[in-house]
Design an enzyme around this catalytic site. Structure first.
Site, short mmCIF file in Angstrom:
data_model
loop_
_atom_site.label_atom_id
_atom_site.label_comp_id
_atom_site.label_asym_id
_atom_site.label_seq_id
_atom_site.Cartn_x
_atom_site.Cartn_y
_atom_site.Cartn_z
N LEU A 68 0.83 -1.21 0.00
CA LEU A 68 0.00 0.00 0.00
C LEU A 68 0.86 1.26 0.00
CD1 LEU A 68 -2.25 -1.66 2.65
CD2 LEU A 68 -3.04 -0.98 0.36
N PRO A 69 0.26 2.41 -0.37
CA PRO A 69 1.08 3.61 -0.53
C PRO A 69 1.78 4.08 0.75
CG PRO A 69 -1.07 3.90 -1.58
CD PRO A 69 -1.13 2.61 -0.82
N THR A 99 6.23 0.64 2.14
CA THR A 99 7.27 1.39 2.85
C THR A 99 6.56 2.37 3.78
OG1 THR A 99 8.73 1.27 0.94
CG2 THR A 99 9.25 2.94 2.59
N LYS A 174 15.13 -0.07 5.48
CA LYS A 174 14.67 0.60 4.25
C LYS A 174 14.87 2.12 4.35
CE LYS A 174 12.11 1.33 0.52
NZ LYS A 174 12.51 1.02 -0.82
N LYS A 249 8.95 11.10 -0.06
CA LYS A 249 8.20 10.37 0.99
C LYS A 249 9.18 9.61 1.90
CE LYS A 249 5.81 6.06 1.58
NZ LYS A 249 5.47 4.80 0.98
P1 NAD Z 1 0.72 2.50 -6.06
O1 NAD Z 1 0.11 3.77 -5.63
O2 NAD Z 1 0.98 2.24 -7.49
O3 NAD Z 1 -0.14 1.26 -5.52
C1 NAD Z 1 -0.81 1.24 -4.29
C2 NAD Z 1 -2.11 0.47 -4.47
O4 NAD Z 1 -2.79 0.42 -3.21
C3 NAD Z 1 -3.06 1.13 -5.47
O5 NAD Z 1 -3.53 0.17 -6.39
C4 NAD Z 1 -4.20 1.64 -4.58
O6 NAD Z 1 -5.47 1.65 -5.23
C5 NAD Z 1 -4.17 0.64 -3.45
N1 NAD Z 1 -4.79 1.11 -2.22
C6 NAD Z 1 -4.70 2.34 -1.65
N2 NAD Z 1 -5.40 2.37 -0.50
C7 NAD Z 1 -5.96 1.15 -0.36
C8 NAD Z 1 -6.81 0.56 0.61
N3 NAD Z 1 -7.22 1.25 1.69
N4 NAD Z 1 -7.20 -0.71 0.43
C9 NAD Z 1 -6.78 -1.42 -0.64
N5 NAD Z 1 -5.99 -0.92 -1.60
C10 NAD Z 1 -5.58 0.35 -1.46
O7 NAD Z 1 2.09 2.39 -5.20
P2 NAD Z 1 3.34 1.44 -5.53
O8 NAD Z 1 4.30 2.15 -6.42
O9 NAD Z 1 2.83 0.09 -5.86
O10 NAD Z 1 4.05 1.41 -4.08
C11 NAD Z 1 3.53 0.64 -3.02
C12 NAD Z 1 4.50 0.74 -1.86
O11 NAD Z 1 5.79 0.26 -2.26
C13 NAD Z 1 4.71 2.17 -1.36
O12 NAD Z 1 4.79 2.15 0.06
C14 NAD Z 1 6.05 2.58 -1.98
O13 NAD Z 1 6.75 3.54 -1.20
C15 NAD Z 1 6.78 1.24 -1.99
N6 NAD Z 1 7.81 1.13 -3.02
C16 NAD Z 1 7.58 1.57 -4.28
C17 NAD Z 1 8.58 1.45 -5.24
C18 NAD Z 1 8.36 1.92 -6.65
O14 NAD Z 1 9.34 2.02 -7.41
N7 NAD Z 1 7.13 2.19 -7.06
C19 NAD Z 1 9.82 0.87 -4.90
C20 NAD Z 1 10.01 0.38 -3.60
C21 NAD Z 1 8.99 0.52 -2.66
#
Ligand code: NAD
Length: 298
Positions: A68-69, A99, A174, A249
């Protein structure tokens, strides 16, 4: 194994697809219905979509992965009215790969333990490319015996699975790593800009740095100066990669955690302010190496 997955975004969707590839069946939830539908379509007959986080557990899953975000979303999915911990969770393993700050991770882990669930925090590095290729690094906090039991499951999504210690320590690893990454990217951007403005060829300068004591990942693998390396965001207009707002973030998580533990992080705070300025200028969607634009001569 039958597994639950909550959060099918840029990272979660490819991770879930890799679990399918490894032979696991899934029960999934995302607030965006089209994300659920896309995975159900991808894994015809092996993926069931549900309407709340709690309903993921109705399918008698053995473990649930959440991606999740931010902390507020994690708290809502675990502790909210229709959250995972409102239903029978005895012996289900909950793995949060989002994260978030270590304190929130520890709060959720305590609530999970109080409900009889087993929990690991397992944030990742490696970006969307690593999520697609199942080469993510997982930094895992929680009980070591549970880590050993779940390691092979995480190996379906990642290459390096590292035990970091008790609950929340995956998040500690992390935020510390990403704080250093933010600082070293700004340092590399500054040094490259200085050298070029004083007359150096950027490729020659990068070659010297990479063979000398200034060498770091930001310089030798992800150089921010356009044209120094092929196949990095700097050589395709800073598209793709790791967004500046995601770096902002993570720097916010590091500085907040530092404040709570009264640990000085002067360079981390400065890096956070620099990325905040960059975001305010409208560049939050660009890869984080684009921060070099702040040092460009007009
Ligand atoms: P994203 O925003 O693409 O995906 C998050 C998903 O969670 C979305 O599909 C959203 O609809 C869903 N969501 C939000 N609230 C929700 C809820 N209450 N119930 C169910 N679903 C819900 O984000 P991402 O890029 O997939 O990143 C996810 C996590 O991974 C974050 O914490 C980010 O910091 C971490 N991360 C991302 C990357 C990257 O390169 N994108 C790399 C390492 C870590």
């Amino acid at each position: 194994m039958k597994l639950g997955f909550v959060g099918l975004g840029n990272m979660g969707a490819p991770m879930a697809r890799n679990l399918l590839k490894a032979g696991h069946d899934l029960v999934v939830f995302d607030v965006v219905k089209s994300n659920v539908d896309a995975l159900v379509k991808h894994g015809v007959g092996r993926v069931k979509g549900v309407n709340t986080p709690a309903a993921v557990l109705d399918g008698e899953v053995e473990a649930v992965i959440t991606m999740l975000p931010a902390a507020q979303h994690v708290k809502s999915v675990y502790l909210g009215g229709d959250g995972l911990l409102t239903t029978k969770v005895n012996d289900v393993v909950l793995i949060d790969s989002s994260t978030i700050d270590p304190m929130s991770a520890r709060d959720v882990a305590k609530a999970a333990a109080d409900s009889g669930a087993l929990m690991l925090d397992a944030p990742v590095s490696g970006g969307t490319g690593g999520a697609e290729a199942a080469t993510l690094t997982f930094m895992v906090g929680g009980e070591e015996a549970l880590f050993n039991r779940m390691k092979s499951l995480l190996q379906a999504m990642g290459k390096n699975i590292i035990y970091c210690g008790g609950a929340g320590n995956g998040q500690v690893a992390k935020v510390a790593n990403n704080m250093l990454l933010g600082i070293s990217m700004i340092g590399t951007a500054e040094a490259m800009s200085l050298g070029v403005s004083l007359g150096m060829d950027p490729k020659v300068l990068a070659g010297i740095i990479n063979a000398s004591s200034g060498r770091c990942w930001s310089s030798d693998t992800y150089n921010p100066y356009p044209g120094v390396l092929e196949n990095v965001p700097a050589s395709r207009g800073y598209t793709g990669g790791f967004g500046s707002d995601l770096m902002l973030k993570d720097l916010g998580l590091a500085t907040e955690a530092a404040k709570l533990s009264k640990q000085p992080v002067p360079l981390g705070s400065l890096a956070q302010q620099i990325y905040q300025t960059f975001s305010l200028q409208g560049h939050g969607g660009l890869d984080f190496s684009a921060v070099i634009k702040l040092f460009a001569k007009k």
